[in-house]
Design an enzyme around this catalytic site. Structure first.
Site, PDB file in Angstrom:
ATOM      1  N   GLU A 115       0.846  -1.204   0.000  1.00 47.38           N
ATOM      2  CA  GLU A 115       0.000   0.000   0.000  1.00 47.38           C
ATOM      3  C   GLU A 115       0.872   1.242   0.000  1.00 47.38           C
ATOM      4  O   GLU A 115       2.027   1.187   0.424  1.00 47.38           O
ATOM      5  CB  GLU A 115      -0.846   0.037   1.289  1.00 47.38           C
ATOM      6  CG  GLU A 115      -1.850  -1.070   1.389  1.00 47.38           C
ATOM      7  CD  GLU A 115      -2.454  -1.157   2.800  1.00 47.38           C
ATOM      8  OE1 GLU A 115      -2.249  -0.236   3.611  1.00 47.38           O
ATOM      9  OE2 GLU A 115      -3.104  -2.166   3.059  1.00 47.38           O
ATOM     10  N   LYS A 117       2.192   4.564   1.584  1.00 46.49           N
ATOM     11  CA  LYS A 117       2.266   5.081   2.949  1.00 46.49           C
ATOM     12  C   LYS A 117       1.926   6.571   2.895  1.00 46.49           C
ATOM     13  O   LYS A 117       2.701   7.386   2.398  1.00 46.49           O
ATOM     14  CB  LYS A 117       3.660   4.860   3.528  1.00 46.49           C
ATOM     15  CG  LYS A 117       3.745   5.251   4.992  1.00 46.49           C
ATOM     16  CD  LYS A 117       5.050   4.783   5.600  1.00 46.49           C
ATOM     17  CE  LYS A 117       5.064   4.979   7.100  1.00 46.49           C
ATOM     18  NZ  LYS A 117       4.901   6.352   7.523  1.00 46.49           N
ATOM     19  N   ASP A 119       1.349  10.267   4.023  1.00 41.49           N
ATOM     20  CA  ASP A 119       2.016  11.090   5.028  1.00 41.49           C
ATOM     21  C   ASP A 119       0.997  12.007   5.703  1.00 41.49           C
ATOM     22  O   ASP A 119       0.840  13.172   5.338  1.00 41.49           O
ATOM     23  CB  ASP A 119       3.124  11.909   4.345  1.00 41.49           C
ATOM     24  CG  ASP A 119       4.094  12.479   5.354  1.00 41.49           C
ATOM     25  OD1 ASP A 119       3.999  12.115   6.546  1.00 41.49           O
ATOM     26  OD2 ASP A 119       4.945  13.290   4.957  1.00 41.49           O
ATOM     27  N   TYR A 228      -7.035   1.906   6.096  1.00 45.60           N
ATOM     28  CA  TYR A 228      -6.160   0.818   5.652  1.00 45.60           C
ATOM     29  C   TYR A 228      -6.154  -0.397   6.573  1.00 45.60           C
ATOM     30  O   TYR A 228      -5.352  -1.295   6.387  1.00 45.60           O
ATOM     31  CB  TYR A 228      -4.732   1.313   5.435  1.00 45.60           C
ATOM     32  CG  TYR A 228      -4.168   2.158   6.550  1.00 45.60           C
ATOM     33  CD1 TYR A 228      -3.945   1.646   7.806  1.00 45.60           C
ATOM     34  CD2 TYR A 228      -3.855   3.496   6.313  1.00 45.60           C
ATOM     35  CE1 TYR A 228      -3.420   2.416   8.816  1.00 45.60           C
ATOM     36  CE2 TYR A 228      -3.330   4.289   7.318  1.00 45.60           C
ATOM     37  CZ  TYR A 228      -3.117   3.740   8.576  1.00 45.60           C
ATOM     38  OH  TYR A 228      -2.609   4.518   9.575  1.00 45.60           O
ATOM     39  N   LYS A 316      10.718   3.300   3.230  1.00 49.36           N
ATOM     40  CA  LYS A 316      10.692   4.761   3.167  1.00 49.36           C
ATOM     41  C   LYS A 316      11.538   5.257   2.006  1.00 49.36           C
ATOM     42  O   LYS A 316      12.705   4.890   1.892  1.00 49.36           O
ATOM     43  CB  LYS A 316      11.289   5.339   4.466  1.00 49.36           C
ATOM     44  CG  LYS A 316      10.378   5.228   5.670  1.00 49.36           C
ATOM     45  CD  LYS A 316       9.450   6.429   5.713  1.00 49.36           C
ATOM     46  CE  LYS A 316       8.803   6.651   7.054  1.00 49.36           C
ATOM     47  NZ  LYS A 316       9.643   7.124   8.108  1.00 49.36           N
ATOM     48  N   CYS A 410      13.619  47.661   6.495  1.00 51.46           N
ATOM     49  CA  CYS A 410      13.118  46.878   5.362  1.00 51.46           C
ATOM     50  C   CYS A 410      14.093  46.969   4.185  1.00 51.46           C
ATOM     51  O   CYS A 410      14.500  48.072   3.810  1.00 51.46           O
ATOM     52  CB  CYS A 410      11.742  47.402   4.946  1.00 51.46           C
ATOM     53  SG  CYS A 410      11.174  46.700   3.388  1.00 51.46           S
ATOM     54  N   CYS A 413      12.207  49.243   1.310  1.00 52.38           N
ATOM     55  CA  CYS A 413      11.841  50.656   1.475  1.00 52.38           C
ATOM     56  C   CYS A 413      12.595  51.351   2.594  1.00 52.38           C
ATOM     57  O   CYS A 413      12.517  52.571   2.733  1.00 52.38           O
ATOM     58  CB  CYS A 413      10.336  50.793   1.698  1.00 52.38           C
ATOM     59  SG  CYS A 413       9.823  50.286   3.345  1.00 52.38           S
ATOM     60  N   CYS A 428       7.772  44.675   7.974  1.00 55.34           N
ATOM     61  CA  CYS A 428       8.168  46.018   7.566  1.00 55.34           C
ATOM     62  C   CYS A 428       7.020  46.951   7.938  1.00 55.34           C
ATOM     63  O   CYS A 428       5.860  46.635   7.707  1.00 55.34           O
ATOM     64  CB  CYS A 428       8.391  46.032   6.054  1.00 55.34           C
ATOM     65  SG  CYS A 428       8.170  47.645   5.296  1.00 55.34           S
ATOM     66  N   CYS A 433       5.948  51.031   1.220  1.00 47.57           N
ATOM     67  CA  CYS A 433       6.961  50.064   0.783  1.00 47.57           C
ATOM     68  C   CYS A 433       6.585  49.474  -0.587  1.00 47.57           C
ATOM     69  O   CYS A 433       5.525  48.881  -0.739  1.00 47.57           O
ATOM     70  CB  CYS A 433       7.081  48.951   1.815  1.00 47.57           C
ATOM     71  SG  CYS A 433       8.209  47.636   1.332  1.00 47.57           S
TER      72      CYS A 433
HETATM   73  S1  IVH Z   1      -0.526   0.204   8.755  1.00 49.02           S
HETATM   74  C1  IVH Z   1       0.225  -1.859  12.790  1.00 49.02           C
HETATM   75  N1  IVH Z   1      -0.794   1.311   6.403  1.00 49.02           N
HETATM   76  O1  IVH Z   1       2.338   5.148   9.071  1.00 49.02           O
HETATM   77  C2  IVH Z   1       0.331  -1.199  11.459  1.00 49.02           C
HETATM   78  N2  IVH Z   1       0.047   2.635   8.187  1.00 49.02           N
HETATM   79  O2  IVH Z   1       4.869   4.587  10.717  1.00 49.02           O
HETATM   80  C3  IVH Z   1      -0.454   0.015  11.404  1.00 49.02           C
HETATM   81  N3  IVH Z   1       0.493   4.964   7.591  1.00 49.02           N
HETATM   82  O3  IVH Z   1       1.090   4.936  12.340  1.00 49.02           O
HETATM   83  C4  IVH Z   1      -0.143   0.892  10.296  1.00 49.02           C
HETATM   84  N4  IVH Z   1      -0.131   4.804   5.479  1.00 49.02           N
HETATM   85  O4  IVH Z   1      -0.220   6.379  10.673  1.00 49.02           O
HETATM   86  C5  IVH Z   1      -0.406   1.474   7.678  1.00 49.02           C
HETATM   87  N5  IVH Z   1      -1.101   2.183   4.286  1.00 49.02           N
HETATM   88  C6  IVH Z   1      -0.741   2.351   5.545  1.00 49.02           C
HETATM   89  C7  IVH Z   1      -0.271   3.583   6.039  1.00 49.02           C
HETATM   90  C8  IVH Z   1       0.119   3.686   7.372  1.00 49.02           C
HETATM   91  C9  IVH Z   1       0.339   5.610   6.426  1.00 49.02           C
HETATM   92  C10 IVH Z   1       1.020   5.570   8.830  1.00 49.02           C
HETATM   93  C11 IVH Z   1       0.252   5.188  10.080  1.00 49.02           C
HETATM   94  C12 IVH Z   1       1.241   4.558  10.994  1.00 49.02           C
HETATM   95  C13 IVH Z   1       2.547   5.061  10.466  1.00 49.02           C
HETATM   96  C14 IVH Z   1       3.615   4.045  10.806  1.00 49.02           C
END
Ligand code: IVH
Length: 668
Positions: A115, A117, A119, A228, A316, A410, A413, A428, A433
């Site tokens: 999946e 990840k 942010d 998720y 990551k 500034c 100006c 400023c 200005c």
């Molecule tokens: S699974 C026990 N799936 O990443 C596993 N986490 O560093 C639970 N996150 O705390 C997490 N996308 O907030 C999972 N597709 C995804 C995710 C995801 C983002 C975040 C989540 C978690 C953090 C872990």
């Protein structure tokens, strides 16, 4: 069937219908009806619920935003700890993970689900008998904050789900709340308008929005979510993670569609490569991929450490970084005079483009990171966010680096710089200005302000640079000869610009109020203020207490508005605008003049924002009629505080009852 039961049924049908369309729009991104039709359904439901408040339930689509701002959030304990994920930064580490998994499964071959990840912020949602009863942040994993009221405002979170099996009567699901890049930019633009410090990235903006104590603020931020994980069900009814994602989807939750089933690690690694670049095309930030063992049985066998599950890992992506020299630190001046330091870099290639500048946010950030002019720095670019300086390499200092000091004058100006106690932003103070003026002109002409097409940055630069425009009102004395004397300005473009300037004179009070750039008065506040005043002259004389008595107008806005109008310079510019023929009063929407044609209204109870006389005037101006007794012919009853017997009569006759807010909306 009794009439009252029929009404209850009608309300429930409407709700189901609205929920269906909300799902099409917010979750499946595939609407079936127009926004207008959706609004109409919602309005119909609101009207019915207003007339029959006994049928209002918390899971109704009308009940997303409610509740008073909280003093602080309650702490709640998670039913099952919210663990975090172990990280991998290389293929070697992924191979180690795969080896550990296989060992744990005693040679059985795992399948993986990969999946994105996201942010954002991890959250947990609990549904009891299909109704959302709790939303919580991750917190420290054991305890989080109860942010139920805020989660309810996120349109892609269902308040109610259709459960088809008793095992789903109590269910906890987890996901990530995030902001799209566009949502992030909108929020920051509004903050800039109000002179507030900007959020550094979409994640921080999402966190600030989700954890705001006032749910109505959260509601105004375009937060979104991907689910998720099903973390708890009474009896486990799925065998694999993929099945649980499909179940989430069927229940009406938003899941991410870029999820992939992989037979082995080889396929996982292929997918890692595919997304390394492709993630830049998404309109939300993705900082890696999450690799999860598919079989729930396998997950159980593998178990967890105190910190991480052993059946999942996050790969990551490293933000792309480069090393270069900071050749200078300059200071940029914004519309409200805010001074932002910017690093001028020795040009360097990063993520496919040449980078020459990086933002340094503010003076405190420079001190914290100990950044000097001449330093060698590591810069980074993540997603499509502006490059930033991660750190400087102090070992590379040679002795000729210079410490940065925020100038006390500034740079454009020369006026003095002021940094209010407790604020991070220095400003400023110069009213003339040129840098501020350029930004002010840009704002004044922008689409949501006076909407002067063709007045772009290149022209503004020249107009200010050649001293042809010294304040926003000077735009209105420009003529063809002056404009054609500018570089790259042919007669046709000049004429187009003049036409656009002329047209903007009729923008009306509300737009003008936003355009003149009173601190804290963004588009929405301008709209609210303009309800209470009919012209700039009226508003100019308003007392602070009077402004503060308008709902939603706080002390800060009232104060800065009054101060704005006290300043001689601002009064002078407004007078100039008026003399130039810029409309200073509310716009009469001719087209809408008869939107209430022949509609009969009854007013009952005390209205907060109008006198009876004013409400009557509005209704009549729009072609409607105010009568004194409720009959079958009555179309609307507007109810204020402590309504009288007319309210009961109207309910009895099944006449549409609206409150003051709806009345304002209707007549806006
Ligand atoms: S699974 C026990 N799936 O990443 C596993 N986490 O560093 C639970 N996150 O705390 C997490 N996308 O907030 C999972 N597709 C995804 C995710 C995801 C983002 C975040 C989540 C978690 C953090 C872990």
């Amino acid at each position: 069937m009794k009439r009252i039961e029929a009404i209850k049924e009608k309300i429930e049908d409407l709700r189901d219908n609205i929920r269906y369309h909300e799902r099409r729009y917010y979750i499946e991104d595939n609407p079936e009806i127009s926004d207008y039709e959706y609004d109409r359904l919602l309005r119909e439901l609101k009207e019915l619920e207003n007339s029959y408040p006994q049928f209002i339930t918390p899971d109704s689509p009308t009940q997303r935003v409610g509740g008073e701002p909280a003093e602080k959030f309650q702490t709640v304990e998670h039913m099952i700890p919210m663990l975090s994920l172990d990280n991998a930064y290389s293929y070697d580490e992924l191979i180690d993970f795969d080896t550990r998994v296989k060992k744990g499964l005693k040679g059985e071959e795992p399948e993986y689900i990969v999946e994105l990840k996201i942010d954002g912020l991890g959250v947990a949602l609990i549904y009891e008998n299909g109704i959302l009863v709790r939303g919580a942040t991750r917190g420290d994993g054991i305890r989080g904050e109860d942010i139920t009221q805020n989660m309810r405002t996120i349109m892609s979170i269902p308040l109610k789900i259709e459960i088809n099996s008793p095992s789903l009567s109590y269910i906890e699901v987890r996901g990530e709340v995030f902001l799209t890049h566009q949502g992030f930019e909108t929020i920051n633009r509004e903050r800039e308008d109000r002179g507030e410090p900007l959020f550094a990235n979409p994640r921080n903006a999402a966190a600030g929005s989700l954890r705001h104590l006032d749910p109505s603020i959260t509601a105004s931020r375009p937060l979104d979510i991907f689910l998720y994980n099903v973390s708890y069900v009474r009896d486990p009814i799925f065998k694999t993670h993929l099945e649980s994602l499909q179940a989430l989807n069927r229940l009406g939750f938003k899941t991410n569609l870029n999820t992939l089933f992989c037979r082995d690690l080889q396929e996982v690694m292929h997918y890692v490569e595919v997304w390394r670049e492709k993630r830049d095309d998404l309109n939300y930030d993705v900082d890696g991929l999450v690799i999860k063992v598919n079989s729930l049985e396998h997950q159980k066998i593998l178990g967890s450490t105190t910190k991480h599950p052993r059946w999942a890992i996050a790969y990551k992506y490293q933000a792309e970084q480069a090393t270069t020299r900071i050749e200078d630190i300059i200071v940029q001046v914004g519309r409200t005079g805010s001074l932002t330091p910017v690093a001028i870099l020795k040009p360097v290639k990063l993520a496919g483009s040449t980078i020459k500048r990086a933002t340094l946010h503010n003076e405190d950030e420079i001190i914290r990171k100990d950044i000097w002019i001449g330093d060698t720095a590591i810069i980074e670019k993540g997603g499509d966010v502006i490059p930033k300086v991660v750190m400087v390499i102090k070992e590379k200092r040679e002795g000729d680096e210079v410490q940065f000091k925020m100038p006390d004058r500034c740079p454009v100006c020369g006026a003095s710089v002021f940094r209010p106690e407790g604020e991070v932003v220095a400003r400023c103070t110069g009213s003339a200005c040129p840098a501020q003026l350029k930004e002010r002109l840009h704002h004044f002409a922008s689409r949501t302000a006076m909407d002067i097409d063709h007045l772009g940055p290149a022209i503004i630069d020249q107009l200010v640079g050649k001293n042809l425009v010294k304040d926003v009102a000077d735009i209105y004395s420009l003529d063809l000869a002056t404009l054609t004397s500018l570089e790259r300005m042919a007669e046709k473009s000049a004429q187009n610009l003049l036409n656009a300037i002329e047209k903007s004179k009729d923008a009306g009070f509300q737009r003008l109020l936003y355009a003149i750039g009173i601190r804290y008065v963004g588009e929405r506040i301008a709209q609210i203020i303009s309800h209470g005043y009919s012209s700039m002259d009226d508003l100019m004389e308003a007392k602070r207490e009077e402004l503060e008595s308008i709902p939603e107008i706080g002390h800060r806005v009232a104060e800065s508005t009054v101060v704005f109008f006290l300043q001689e310079e601002n009064r002078r510019v407004l007078k100039k605008l008026k003399d130039a023929g810029v409309a200073m009063h509310k716009k009469r929407e001719e087209k809408r003049e008869d939107i209430l044609k022949e509609k009969q209204f009854i007013l009952t109870g005390t209205l907060e924002r109008f006198t009876r006389e004013e409400a009557k005037e509005i209704i009549e101006r729009l072609g409607g009629l105010v009568t004194s007794s409720v009959t079958k012919k009555t179309d609307y009853v507007v109810v204020g505080r402590d309504p009288g017997s007319k309210y009961d009569k109207a309910k009895e006759l099944g006449i549409t009852i609206i409150d003051e807010d709806e009345f304002i909306k209707m007549t806006e």
